[in-house]
Design an enzyme around this catalytic site. Structure first.
Site, PDB file in Angstrom:
ATOM      1  N   ARG A  40     -12.340  -4.502   7.429  1.00 24.33           N
ATOM      2  CA  ARG A  40     -10.878  -4.485   7.401  1.00 24.33           C
ATOM      3  C   ARG A  40     -10.325  -4.965   8.742  1.00 24.33           C
ATOM      4  O   ARG A  40      -9.396  -5.756   8.792  1.00 24.33           O
ATOM      5  CB  ARG A  40     -10.379  -3.075   7.098  1.00 24.33           C
ATOM      6  CG  ARG A  40      -8.951  -3.024   6.584  1.00 24.33           C
ATOM      7  CD  ARG A  40      -8.545  -1.645   6.065  1.00 24.33           C
ATOM      8  NE  ARG A  40      -9.422  -0.597   6.490  1.00 24.33           N
ATOM      9  CZ  ARG A  40     -10.427  -0.109   5.782  1.00 24.33           C
ATOM     10  NH1 ARG A  40     -10.651  -0.553   4.563  1.00 24.33           N
ATOM     11  NH2 ARG A  40     -11.219   0.821   6.256  1.00 24.33           N
TER      12      ARG A  40
ATOM     13  N   LYS B 176      -2.957   3.306   6.708  1.00 19.12           N
ATOM     14  CA  LYS B 176      -3.150   1.851   6.777  1.00 19.12           C
ATOM     15  C   LYS B 176      -1.894   1.187   7.334  1.00 19.12           C
ATOM     16  O   LYS B 176      -1.964   0.252   8.130  1.00 19.12           O
ATOM     17  CB  LYS B 176      -3.425   1.288   5.377  1.00 19.12           C
ATOM     18  CG  LYS B 176      -4.853   1.436   4.890  1.00 19.12           C
ATOM     19  CD  LYS B 176      -5.009   0.606   3.626  1.00 19.12           C
ATOM     20  CE  LYS B 176      -6.370   0.742   2.994  1.00 19.12           C
ATOM     21  NZ  LYS B 176      -6.473  -0.042   1.744  1.00 19.12           N
TER      22      LYS B 176
ATOM     23  N   ASP C  68      -7.944  -5.640  -0.456  1.00 20.54           N
ATOM     24  CA  ASP C  68      -8.866  -4.944  -1.345  1.00 20.54           C
ATOM     25  C   ASP C  68     -10.246  -5.013  -0.705  1.00 20.54           C
ATOM     26  O   ASP C  68     -10.618  -6.038  -0.139  1.00 20.54           O
ATOM     27  CB  ASP C  68      -8.872  -5.571  -2.745  1.00 20.54           C
ATOM     28  CG  ASP C  68      -9.353  -4.566  -3.789  1.00 20.54           C
ATOM     29  OD1 ASP C  68      -9.003  -3.376  -3.691  1.00 20.54           O
ATOM     30  OD2 ASP C  68     -10.102  -4.966  -4.696  1.00 20.54           O
TER      31      ASP C  68
ATOM     32  N   THR D  12       0.838  -1.197   0.000  1.00 22.94           N
ATOM     33  CA  THR D  12       0.000   0.000   0.000  1.00 22.94           C
ATOM     34  C   THR D  12       0.875   1.249   0.000  1.00 22.94           C
ATOM     35  O   THR D  12       2.015   1.219   0.478  1.00 22.94           O
ATOM     36  CB  THR D  12      -0.936   0.018   1.241  1.00 22.94           C
ATOM     37  OG1 THR D  12      -1.777   1.163   1.172  1.00 22.94           O
ATOM     38  CG2 THR D  12      -0.154   0.062   2.548  1.00 22.94           C
TER      39      THR D  12
ATOM     40  N   ASN E 223      -0.666   3.867   1.299  1.00 18.29           N
ATOM     41  CA  ASN E 223      -1.444   4.600   2.300  1.00 18.29           C
ATOM     42  C   ASN E 223      -0.767   4.515   3.684  1.00 18.29           C
ATOM     43  O   ASN E 223      -0.765   3.473   4.335  1.00 18.29           O
ATOM     44  CB  ASN E 223      -2.851   3.991   2.334  1.00 18.29           C
ATOM     45  CG  ASN E 223      -3.782   4.726   3.271  1.00 18.29           C
ATOM     46  OD1 ASN E 223      -3.365   5.241   4.304  1.00 18.29           O
ATOM     47  ND2 ASN E 223      -5.054   4.773   2.888  1.00 18.29           N
TER      48      ASN E 223
HETATM   49  P1  IMP Z   1      -9.620  -0.044  -0.635  1.00 20.07           P
HETATM   50  O1  IMP Z   1      -9.538  -1.356  -1.325  1.00 20.07           O
HETATM   51  O2  IMP Z   1      -9.297  -0.121   0.827  1.00 20.07           O
HETATM   52  O3  IMP Z   1      -8.839   1.035  -1.351  1.00 20.07           O
HETATM   53  O4  IMP Z   1     -11.147   0.415  -0.685  1.00 20.07           O
HETATM   54  C1  IMP Z   1     -11.832   0.641  -1.915  1.00 20.07           C
HETATM   55  C2  IMP Z   1     -12.971   1.615  -1.700  1.00 20.07           C
HETATM   56  O5  IMP Z   1     -13.961   1.048  -0.820  1.00 20.07           O
HETATM   57  C3  IMP Z   1     -12.582   2.931  -1.036  1.00 20.07           C
HETATM   58  O6  IMP Z   1     -12.149   3.870  -1.993  1.00 20.07           O
HETATM   59  C4  IMP Z   1     -13.885   3.362  -0.383  1.00 20.07           C
HETATM   60  O7  IMP Z   1     -14.729   3.975  -1.320  1.00 20.07           O
HETATM   61  C5  IMP Z   1     -14.511   2.040   0.021  1.00 20.07           C
HETATM   62  N1  IMP Z   1     -14.142   1.707   1.414  1.00 20.07           N
HETATM   63  C6  IMP Z   1     -13.164   0.858   1.822  1.00 20.07           C
HETATM   64  N2  IMP Z   1     -13.135   0.765   3.159  1.00 20.07           N
HETATM   65  C7  IMP Z   1     -14.112   1.582   3.614  1.00 20.07           C
HETATM   66  C8  IMP Z   1     -14.569   1.921   4.935  1.00 20.07           C
HETATM   67  O8  IMP Z   1     -14.051   1.459   5.962  1.00 20.07           O
HETATM   68  N3  IMP Z   1     -15.590   2.788   4.980  1.00 20.07           N
HETATM   69  C9  IMP Z   1     -16.171   3.331   3.893  1.00 20.07           C
HETATM   70  N4  IMP Z   1     -15.782   3.057   2.657  1.00 20.07           N
HETATM   71  C10 IMP Z   1     -14.756   2.191   2.507  1.00 20.07           C
END
Ligand code: IMP
Length: 197
Positions: free
Chosen positions: A178, A14, A69, A9, A11
């Site tokens: 998560r 995270k 993801d 990541t 980020n």
């Molecule tokens: P990523 O895979 O963690 O980047 O998440 C993909 C997308 O899912 C993010 O851009 C958010 O739009 C949504 N998302 C992921 N985790 C959360 C959360 O904990 N709350 C709200 N939206 C989330």
């Protein structure tokens, strides 16, 4: 000596979160290994995208790695936005654009059931493992709360009267998709289950 593991990541939030939980490991990010490119996540499911990211690091840098993801899966929308949650309202859209699009799509819909799902892919010493975390809930008719990010203001987890955006972060992290996926990863890495391989 602590073993090294890459979390695929860019980020920093995270990364920090994981470092605080995975104390026995030296967790480094993509930046730390000199990987500055965006890894193209073009699978049509969460597991596929997590695997793409973890494999990219293991294949190019020959390091143990895990990647996550996440998607929001809405029952009345047949699982959408799912793997496309980040860009539901289009490439480069904001979190708020996505929320507006979701509320529009759900207008008049009585089945509000939804879930967040996180998949983690782990490449460890030549083996691949997957972990999953799910939180069930519902999509509200409008936004509530200022905290969190993404779809948090419209997602109310089962058993709670508040949205993710209204609850303290410690509680969200404990019950979230998560949080649950990470707990499984941590349990796995903290036991010797993997060392037999
Ligand atoms: P990523 O895979 O963690 O980047 O998440 C993909 C997308 O899912 C993010 O851009 C958010 O739009 C949504 N998302 C992921 N985790 C959360 C959360 O904990 N709350 C709200 N939206 C989330």
């Amino acid at each position: 000596m602590k073993e090294n593991i890459v979390f695929a990541t860019h980020n920093e939030n995270k990364l920090e979160e994981i470092r605080n939980i995975l104390k026995g490991w030296d967790v480094v990010g993509l930046h730390d290994i000199g990987c500055h490119e965006e890894i193209v996540e073009d699978a049509d499911n969460l597991q596929g995208n997590a695997k793409i990211k973890a494999d990219f690091v293991t294949n190019n840098y020959h390091l143990n790695c895990f990647a996550d993801d996440t998607g929001l899966e809405v029952e009345a929308l047949h699982g959408a936005p799912g793997v496309y949650s980040a860009r539901y309202a289009g490439e480069g859209c904001s979190y708020h654009d996505n929320v507006v699009k979701l509320l529009d799509a759900m207008r008049g819909e009585t089945n509000r059931r939804a879930r967040f799902r996180t998949v983690i892919a782990l490449n460890l010493n030549g083996e691949q493992y997957f972990f999953e975390g799910i939180v069930n809930g519902r999509i509200l008719e409008d936004e509530h709360g200022e905290g969190g990010f993404g779809y948090d203001p419209v997602f109310q987890p089962e058993g709670y009267d508040e949205t993710f955006a209204e609850m303290p972060m410690e509680i969200k992290n404990k019950i979230s998709h998560r949080g649950r996926a990470v707990q499984q990863l941590v349990e796995f890495l903290s036991t010797s289950a993997w060392s037999a391989h």
